[in-house]
Scaffold this motif. Structure first.
Motif, PDB file in Angstrom:
ATOM      1  N   MET A  89       0.826  -1.214   0.000  1.00 10.11           N
ATOM      2  CA  MET A  89       0.000   0.000   0.000  1.00 10.11           C
ATOM      3  C   MET A  89       0.860   1.263   0.000  1.00 10.11           C
ATOM      4  SD  MET A  89      -3.102   1.126   2.559  1.00 10.11           S
ATOM      5  CE  MET A  89      -2.153   1.032   4.053  1.00 10.11           C
ATOM      6  N   VAL A  90       1.898   1.259   0.832  1.00  7.56           N
ATOM      7  CA  VAL A  90       2.764   2.432   0.933  1.00  7.56           C
ATOM      8  C   VAL A  90       3.482   2.697  -0.390  1.00  7.56           C
ATOM      9  CG1 VAL A  90       4.776   3.379   2.090  1.00  7.56           C
ATOM     10  CG2 VAL A  90       3.048   2.147   3.409  1.00  7.56           C
ATOM     11  N   ILE A  91       3.970   1.629  -1.024  1.00  6.63           N
ATOM     12  CA  ILE A  91       4.671   1.800  -2.301  1.00  6.63           C
ATOM     13  C   ILE A  91       3.728   2.364  -3.360  1.00  6.63           C
ATOM     14  CG2 ILE A  91       5.855   0.587  -4.170  1.00  6.63           C
ATOM     15  CD1 ILE A  91       6.952  -1.346  -2.101  1.00  6.63           C
ATOM     16  N   THR A  92       2.502   1.821  -3.402  1.00  8.62           N
ATOM     17  CA  THR A  92       1.506   2.338  -4.342  1.00  8.62           C
ATOM     18  C   THR A  92       1.244   3.813  -4.106  1.00  8.62           C
ATOM     19  OG1 THR A  92       0.429   0.176  -4.475  1.00  8.62           O
ATOM     20  CG2 THR A  92      -0.869   2.086  -5.158  1.00  8.62           C
ATOM     21  N   PHE A  93       1.114   4.178  -2.847  1.00 10.74           N
ATOM     22  CA  PHE A  93       0.885   5.578  -2.498  1.00 10.74           C
ATOM     23  C   PHE A  93       2.037   6.460  -2.974  1.00 10.74           C
ATOM     24  CE2 PHE A  93       2.506   8.562   0.716  1.00 10.74           C
ATOM     25  CZ  PHE A  93       1.638   9.615   0.495  1.00 10.74           C
ATOM     26  N   LEU A  94       3.277   6.051  -2.703  1.00 14.08           N
ATOM     27  CA  LEU A  94       4.427   6.870  -3.067  1.00 14.08           C
ATOM     28  C   LEU A  94       4.555   7.021  -4.577  1.00 14.08           C
ATOM     29  CD1 LEU A  94       7.067   5.481  -0.527  1.00 14.08           C
ATOM     30  CD2 LEU A  94       5.899   7.687  -0.436  1.00 14.08           C
ATOM     31  N   VAL A  95       4.339   5.930  -5.297  1.00 15.43           N
ATOM     32  CA  VAL A  95       4.432   5.984  -6.762  1.00 15.43           C
ATOM     33  C   VAL A  95       3.346   6.879  -7.332  1.00 15.43           C
ATOM     34  CG1 VAL A  95       4.193   4.634  -8.879  1.00 15.43           C
ATOM     35  CG2 VAL A  95       5.535   3.731  -6.970  1.00 15.43           C
ATOM     36  N   LEU A  96       2.120   6.710  -6.837  1.00 13.27           N
ATOM     37  CA  LEU A  96       1.011   7.514  -7.342  1.00 13.27           C
ATOM     38  C   LEU A  96       1.212   8.986  -7.017  1.00 13.27           C
ATOM     39  CD1 LEU A  96      -1.709   7.556  -8.751  1.00 13.27           C
ATOM     40  CD2 LEU A  96      -2.804   7.114  -6.534  1.00 13.27           C
ATOM     41  N   LEU A  97       1.687   9.273  -5.804  1.00 13.23           N
ATOM     42  CA  LEU A  97       1.934  10.668  -5.428  1.00 13.23           C
ATOM     43  C   LEU A  97       2.983  11.295  -6.342  1.00 13.23           C
ATOM     44  CD1 LEU A  97       1.572  13.052  -3.459  1.00 13.23           C
ATOM     45  CD2 LEU A  97       3.331  12.019  -2.010  1.00 13.23           C
ATOM     46  N   ALA A  98       4.064  10.570  -6.611  1.00 12.40           N
ATOM     47  CA  ALA A  98       5.118  11.096  -7.478  1.00 12.40           C
ATOM     48  C   ALA A  98       4.593  11.349  -8.888  1.00 12.40           C
ATOM     49  CB  ALA A  98       6.288  10.118  -7.513  1.00 12.40           C
ATOM     50  N   VAL A  99       3.792  10.421  -9.400  1.00 13.39           N
ATOM     51  CA  VAL A  99       3.259  10.568 -10.760  1.00 13.39           C
ATOM     52  C   VAL A  99       2.317  11.771 -10.839  1.00 13.39           C
ATOM     53  CG1 VAL A  99       1.754   9.511 -12.488  1.00 13.39           C
ATOM     54  CG2 VAL A  99       3.505   8.136 -11.350  1.00 13.39           C
ATOM     55  N   LEU A 100       1.430  11.893  -9.874  1.00 10.08           N
ATOM     56  CA  LEU A 100       0.469  12.997  -9.889  1.00 10.08           C
ATOM     57  C   LEU A 100       1.167  14.349  -9.825  1.00 10.08           C
ATOM     58  CD1 LEU A 100      -2.377  11.611  -7.568  1.00 10.08           C
ATOM     59  CD2 LEU A 100      -2.435  11.909 -10.055  1.00 10.08           C
ATOM     60  N   MET A 101       2.210  14.440  -9.019  1.00 13.07           N
ATOM     61  CA  MET A 101       2.918  15.716  -8.908  1.00 13.07           C
ATOM     62  C   MET A 101       3.728  16.012 -10.160  1.00 13.07           C
ATOM     63  SD  MET A 101       4.066  15.870  -4.896  1.00 13.07           S
ATOM     64  CE  MET A 101       4.561  17.576  -5.080  1.00 13.07           C
ATOM     65  N   LEU A 102       4.289  14.983 -10.770  1.00 12.61           N
ATOM     66  CA  LEU A 102       5.082  15.195 -11.984  1.00 12.61           C
ATOM     67  C   LEU A 102       4.232  15.664 -13.153  1.00 12.61           C
ATOM     68  CD1 LEU A 102       7.581  12.170 -11.874  1.00 12.61           C
ATOM     69  CD2 LEU A 102       8.140  14.596 -11.626  1.00 12.61           C
ATOM     70  N   VAL A 103       2.986  15.207 -13.222  1.00  8.87           N
ATOM     71  CA  VAL A 103       2.121  15.606 -14.337  1.00  8.87           C
ATOM     72  C   VAL A 103       1.395  16.914 -14.055  1.00  8.87           C
ATOM     73  CG1 VAL A 103       1.792  13.225 -15.068  1.00  8.87           C
ATOM     74  CG2 VAL A 103       0.144  14.246 -13.483  1.00  8.87           C
ATOM     75  N   GLY A 104       1.705  17.543 -12.922  1.00  7.59           N
ATOM     76  CA  GLY A 104       1.142  18.858 -12.646  1.00  7.59           C
ATOM     77  C   GLY A 104      -0.231  18.857 -12.015  1.00  7.59           C
ATOM     78  N   THR A 105      -0.628  17.762 -11.398  1.00  9.80           N
ATOM     79  CA  THR A 105      -1.917  17.717 -10.703  1.00  9.80           C
ATOM     80  C   THR A 105      -1.894  18.684  -9.525  1.00  9.80           C
ATOM     81  OG1 THR A 105      -2.102  15.379 -11.259  1.00  9.80           O
ATOM     82  CG2 THR A 105      -3.563  16.197  -9.538  1.00  9.80           C
ATOM     83  N   PRO A 106      -2.971  19.407  -9.263  1.00  7.33           N
ATOM     84  CA  PRO A 106      -3.012  20.283  -8.085  1.00  7.33           C
ATOM     85  C   PRO A 106      -2.595  19.529  -6.824  1.00  7.33           C
ATOM     86  CG  PRO A 106      -4.937  20.674  -9.444  1.00  7.33           C
ATOM     87  CD  PRO A 106      -4.205  19.513 -10.059  1.00  7.33           C
ATOM     88  N   ILE A 107      -1.876  20.223  -5.952  1.00  9.54           N
ATOM     89  CA  ILE A 107      -1.266  19.567  -4.796  1.00  9.54           C
ATOM     90  C   ILE A 107      -2.306  18.879  -3.921  1.00  9.54           C
ATOM     91  CG2 ILE A 107      -0.009  19.995  -2.644  1.00  9.54           C
ATOM     92  CD1 ILE A 107       1.606  22.089  -4.086  1.00  9.54           C
TER      93      ILE A 107
END
Length: 426
Positions: A1-19
């Motif tokens: 779960m933690v790994i999924t969270f970290l990967v998803l958070l990194a992807v969302l921030m890299l593509v410019g999703t609102p914080i």
């Protein structure tokens, strides 16, 4: 779960999703995929993150700054600052620093300080012969004083998540802000010498007194707020509410440069800014709960302490971590996410929590003009004739100067602690 969270958070921030979407959304997806905990807990934590009494001061301080800016205070502050330091070599750059300090003591916001001071001073500096990169660089760096000089919204957030006294933090912000500004002034002198900018004729004492008189009502805001808090007349939240009434009376009845319709528009803008800050704080509180409930916060704290329990080494790790985070997150989000962790670590190695709050705030201020996502760099684009690349190039020398100020503040605690110790008796 933690790994999924970290990967998803990194992807969302890299593509410019609102914080706020990146923070709360990544937690929601990770929990929905790998946990049996009801997702309603996310909504509960969103509201719980805002259900803190000190946070009530934030919308009031934002509204105060908006009202005073709309009411004509910016021009008066800049004129007063120029009368005080404009006579020196590099005086216009020094005016930008001084005006940012004065305005920061009213708005508590870094972007608002950049816009209010920069929109007036940038054309004036270019006209005086300063280079475009230096002009915008000093404005975006000095503008970050808005979150250091009290009243500071970022310090209120730190107090809300750690329980530290807001009054003591505001006191620490005075020493930190003065140090930060003092480190910027010599570079202004150096660049003016290098660019061949000559100082203006010094004003008469009559002009200086007239400038003080013209700006005195606006400069009364920090006196009302800080004086009321330290004399025990009202709490920081009550002080914020009083500052709104004071700002409205000064703007509407004394300066009278804007109509009531225009002042009402500034209220709408303040409400929008408040919503932006609050939704980030709410989402960041979801992340803080997720890290804590999964044991990540304790694991990170133990990992830090396993490297060293020397306060000097711990402070180095804290500064490096927050400086990197500041490249991508705003200061308020950093406080909600990282301050509880570093507060725990700091208490275990004997770091004063008020001193830690001042250091974290200055870290956050540096992040406001550090590429790639320093907010002041983007706000500078609203100033006529400035683009993002120019703002980044102008900010680079000031990042080095700010880091020097951060080192002094970190390893000489007396700089930030002399006022809190004097008022609160250590």
């Amino acid at each position: 779960m933690v790994i999924t969270f970290l990967v998803l958070l990194a992807v969302l921030m890299l593509v410019g999703t609102p914080i706020f979407i990146a923070l709360a959304g990544s937690v929601t997806v990770a929990m929905g995929s790998f946990s049996h905990i009801p997702l309603a807990i996310v909504a509960e934590r969103l509201f719980a993150g805002l259900d803190k009494f000190p946070l009530m001061a934030i919308p009031f301080f934002i509204l105060t700054g908006s009202l005073m800016s709309a009411g004509g205070l910016s021009q008066r502050i800049i004129r007063l600052a120029n009368l005080l330091v404009g006579r020196f070599t590099g005086g216009m750059g020094m005016t930008a620093v001084s005006a940012s300090m004065f305005f920061g003591a009213i708005s508590g916001s870094s972007p608002a300080t950049v816009v209010s001071v920069g929109s007036l001073l940038y054309p004036a500096m270019r006209k005086e012969g300063y280079s475009g990169q230096f002009s915008i660089g000093v404005l975006v760096s000095a503008g970050s004083l808005g979150i250091i000089i009290p009243p500071s919204v970022v310090m209120i957030v730190y107090a809300a998540v750690t329980g530290v006294s807001v009054g003591a933090l505001f006191m620490a912000g005075v020493g930190a802000g003065l140090l930060y500004a003092a480190c910027l002034l010599p570079y202004c002198w150096y660049r003016a010498k290098k660019d061949g900018v000559t100082p203006v004729e010094p004003p008469s004492w009559g002009e200086v007194l007239a400038g003080f008189k013209d700006a005195s009502w606006g400069l009364g805001v920090p006196l009302v707020v800080l004086g009321g808090i330290y004399l025990g007349i009202f709490t920081p939240t009550e002080a914020a509410a009083v500052s709104v009434i004071y700002a409205l009376l000064v703007s509407a009845l004394i300066y009278r440069e804007k109509s009531f319709a225009e002042l009402f528009q500034s209220m709408i803008e303040a409400a929008t800014t408040t919503a932006q800050v609050m939704i980030i704080l709410a989402a960041a509180s979801v992340l803080a709960w997720f890290l804590s409930s999964n044991g990540l916060a304790a694991m990170l704290a133990n990992a830090i302490l396993s490297l060293s329990e020397n306060p000097y080494h711990i402070f180095l790790l804290i500064n490096v971590t927050v400086l990197i985070a500041g490249m991508f997150l705003d200061a308020s989000s950093i406080m909600v996410i990282l301050a509880p962790l570093f507060y725990t670590v700091g208490m275990r190695v004997g770091i004063d929590p008020v001193h830690l709050g001042a250091v974290l705030t200055v870290n956050g201020a540096i992040g406001m003009f550090t590429p790639p996502f320093g907010l002041n760099l983007f706000v500078a684009g609203t100033i006529n004739g400035v683009d993002y690349v120019q703002a980044v190039r102008g900010a680079l020398p000031f990042i080095g100067i700010a880091l020097f100020a951060l080192i002094l503040l970190t390893y000489i605690p007396a700089i930030s602690m002399w006022l809190p110790n004097m008022v609160y008796g250590g």
